[in-house]
Design a protein around this motif. Sequence first.
Motif, mmCIF file in Angstrom:
data_model
loop_
_atom_site.group_PDB
_atom_site.id
_atom_site.type_symbol
_atom_site.label_atom_id
_atom_site.label_comp_id
_atom_site.label_asym_id
_atom_site.label_seq_id
_atom_site.Cartn_x
_atom_site.Cartn_y
_atom_site.Cartn_z
ATOM 1 N N GLY A 18 0.808 -1.216 0.000
ATOM 2 C CA GLY A 18 0.000 0.000 0.000
ATOM 3 C C GLY A 18 0.839 1.261 0.000
ATOM 4 O O GLY A 18 0.454 2.275 0.578
ATOM 5 N N GLY A 19 2.019 1.201 -0.666
ATOM 6 C CA GLY A 19 2.870 2.386 -0.778
ATOM 7 C C GLY A 19 3.729 2.645 0.436
ATOM 8 O O GLY A 19 3.962 3.793 0.801
ATOM 9 N N ARG A 20 4.250 1.568 1.044
ATOM 10 C CA ARG A 20 5.082 1.719 2.248
ATOM 11 C C ARG A 20 6.540 1.340 2.011
ATOM 12 O O ARG A 20 7.300 1.165 2.963
ATOM 13 C CB ARG A 20 4.520 0.865 3.389
ATOM 14 C CG ARG A 20 3.195 1.361 3.934
ATOM 15 C CD ARG A 20 2.739 0.545 5.132
ATOM 16 N NE ARG A 20 2.236 -0.770 4.758
ATOM 17 C CZ ARG A 20 2.646 -1.912 5.291
ATOM 18 N NH1 ARG A 20 3.601 -1.916 6.214
ATOM 19 N NH2 ARG A 20 2.123 -3.056 4.899
ATOM 20 N N LEU A 21 6.963 1.222 0.772
ATOM 21 C CA LEU A 21 8.299 0.720 0.474
ATOM 22 C C LEU A 21 9.288 1.855 0.207
ATOM 23 O O LEU A 21 8.964 2.840 -0.462
ATOM 24 C CB LEU A 21 8.248 -0.194 -0.760
ATOM 25 C CG LEU A 21 9.551 -0.893 -1.136
ATOM 26 C CD1 LEU A 21 9.983 -1.879 -0.053
ATOM 27 C CD2 LEU A 21 9.397 -1.619 -2.473
ATOM 28 N N THR A 22 10.489 1.711 0.750
ATOM 29 C CA THR A 22 11.634 2.565 0.443
ATOM 30 C C THR A 22 12.782 1.649 0.035
ATOM 31 O O THR A 22 12.993 0.614 0.659
ATOM 32 C CB THR A 22 12.057 3.408 1.659
ATOM 33 O OG1 THR A 22 10.994 4.292 2.012
ATOM 34 C CG2 THR A 22 13.312 4.229 1.352
ATOM 35 N N ILE A 23 13.517 2.034 -0.991
ATOM 36 C CA ILE A 23 14.632 1.213 -1.441
ATOM 37 C C ILE A 23 15.947 1.916 -1.105
ATOM 38 O O ILE A 23 16.222 3.014 -1.587
ATOM 39 C CB ILE A 23 14.559 0.945 -2.957
ATOM 40 C CG1 ILE A 23 13.309 0.129 -3.269
ATOM 41 C CG2 ILE A 23 15.801 0.191 -3.438
ATOM 42 C CD1 ILE A 23 13.272 -1.225 -2.601
ATOM 43 N N GLY A 24 16.732 1.284 -0.233
ATOM 44 C CA GLY A 24 18.091 1.743 -0.004
ATOM 45 C C GLY A 24 18.975 1.176 -1.102
ATOM 46 O O GLY A 24 18.863 0.004 -1.460
ATOM 47 N N ILE A 25 19.848 2.010 -1.656
ATOM 48 C CA ILE A 25 20.690 1.599 -2.785
ATOM 49 C C ILE A 25 22.136 1.956 -2.479
ATOM 50 O O ILE A 25 22.435 3.061 -2.015
ATOM 51 C CB ILE A 25 20.256 2.310 -4.089
ATOM 52 C CG1 ILE A 25 18.784 2.011 -4.387
ATOM 53 C CG2 ILE A 25 21.135 1.873 -5.257
ATOM 54 C CD1 ILE A 25 18.240 2.829 -5.547
#
Length: 292
Positions: A94-101
Amino acid sequence: MTAPRIGTVMWPMQSWPEAGELWRLAEELGFRHAWVYDHIAWRGTTPWYDAYTTLAAAAAVTSRVRLGTLVTSPNFRHPVPTAHAVKTIDHVSGGRLTIGIGSGGTRRSSDAGILGGDDWSPGERAARFAEWTGLLDRLLRGPETTFEGTYYTAREVVTEPGCAQRPRVPFVIAGDGPRGMRLAARYGDGWVTSGHAEGRAPQEVVRTRLAALRAACEAEGRDPAELRDLVLLTGFTDEPWLESAAAFDDLAGRYAELGITEIALHWPRPGTPWEADTKVFEAIAAEYGEAR
């Protein structure tokens, strides 16, 4: 001065459903975000479950906590299937993702060289990091991407309907050197550092790196305030973050003064450098978490 928000780094070592109970507990304790290291293994530790599969499962058993990787790298992931997984998990959550790169480490006991081939020189690793990040950004913004790079290719990749978050999921870039800082300034919605540097005081390291990050943003013509999440990954210096609630409070205040907005604490893991009293860990969550 606003107190930093807190998150926790989960260890992907338990099978389901035991792991699911821990992710639910992280949310119940009030952590704003919960992260997982994206490796095939980590420093030879096994079992070590897949980060993206774990995040999809965690998304299904939680409803509030933000989820993310610390960090995804080019070591064994191609941008095209990575973008496909990211988009899917963003919808599941539901739009809760963050991607560390990040550029990825060089330890073969984690994932460097796991696919075979020659070791990457520092220059090639930095170049791959830049190309990989730029292509992932394009793929997630969509609607269709064709790209021929030095290291990566994408041909007529359709990414509609895109991410649940617009224009794409947030990127938190790990980069302490000049090239990494430029990538954070160009593509980042946030930035992450551990504050570790041999022979230097961690707070001075972070102060210096934040100044360099602001300079990189200015060079890119970007307002540094647009990097909303400035994450300190704890546990890699000798600072006593989990010695007591008072020790945490003191350190959190010092880093907030420097500009850090997020603090990531490792879930206590007995018999390792991340061993800690779970009562202290939970007391910190009760004081700083979003469940209070």
